[in-house]
Design an enzyme around this catalytic site. Sequence first.
Site, PDB file in Angstrom:
ATOM      1  N   SER A  40      13.221 -54.881  24.807  1.00 37.63           N
ATOM      2  CA  SER A  40      14.242 -55.234  25.785  1.00 37.63           C
ATOM      3  C   SER A  40      13.881 -54.833  27.203  1.00 37.63           C
ATOM      4  CB  SER A  40      15.569 -54.575  25.395  1.00 37.63           C
ATOM      5  OG  SER A  40      15.414 -53.171  25.221  1.00 37.63           O
ATOM      6  N   HIS A  78      19.699 -49.631  30.019  1.00 36.68           N
ATOM      7  CA  HIS A  78      18.603 -50.535  30.356  1.00 36.68           C
ATOM      8  C   HIS A  78      18.529 -50.709  31.871  1.00 36.68           C
ATOM      9  CE1 HIS A  78      18.908 -51.651  26.086  1.00 36.68           C
ATOM     10  NE2 HIS A  78      17.646 -52.038  26.210  1.00 36.68           N
TER      11      HIS A  78
END
Length: 266
Positions: free
Chosen positions: A40, A247
Amino acid sequence: MRLSRFVSAAAALVTGAVLTATGANPAGAAGANYVALGDSYSAGVGAGSYTGESGDCLRSTKAYPQLWANSHGPSSFAFTACSGARTSDVLNNQLGPLNSATTLVSVSIGGNDAGFTDVMTTCVISSESTCLSRINEARNFVNTQLPAKLDQTYAAIRSKAPSARVVVLGYPRLYKLNGSCIVGLSETKRTAINNAADLLDSVVSQRASAAGFSFGDVRGTFTGHEICSNSEWLHSVEWFNITESYHPMASGQSGGYLPVFSAAAG
């Protein structure tokens, strides 16, 4: 977030200092045949602007591979990084575009093998002792099992793309310690999470070097932009979009990852 010329120049100096450059010759930018692999952090989860074709892989137009391709105009570009990917997913699902003509490869992998999502979930919802215990389990995995998984993955990449410069990207520390956060995880939890990120980066760097690959250390560019800093490039818990939690934002991709990869790609 748009970086100033000063910050961009400083980032380039930092990345040049921390980059371990080994392996094949520089890719030559404009003539590169570039393949972007990984999890990711390479797909761009957290940066928004996800492409429809990528489905649950959540590849972003603001991820560093796409940004680099946009600015350098490689001869070809294949983007197969995917949210949630482990080393087995790279091996089984992402290597198709690699061939003898590939000149540049990027990859970030290993965090999900070590249980990144479960570690963060445990630390958010559980006690300090439970959090530290789960982190210790992850550290043991990184020390004892991850090296062989990385070696297998890197060997497969080299076998399919024997002439490519391969750049392995690491992971940032998530927290600025003693920072601006007045709620959330304890400082003990934050410290343990950061230390685990350092261990993960150390092992990934060692195995990349052993494979003859370059390692791009993003901890320097993210310093001062962690969670609990005054200029965050990373999501904390996003309760209404949990997948993006922990993230890089678009600013973290452009300001944290892109300069490091650009310095390594040549």
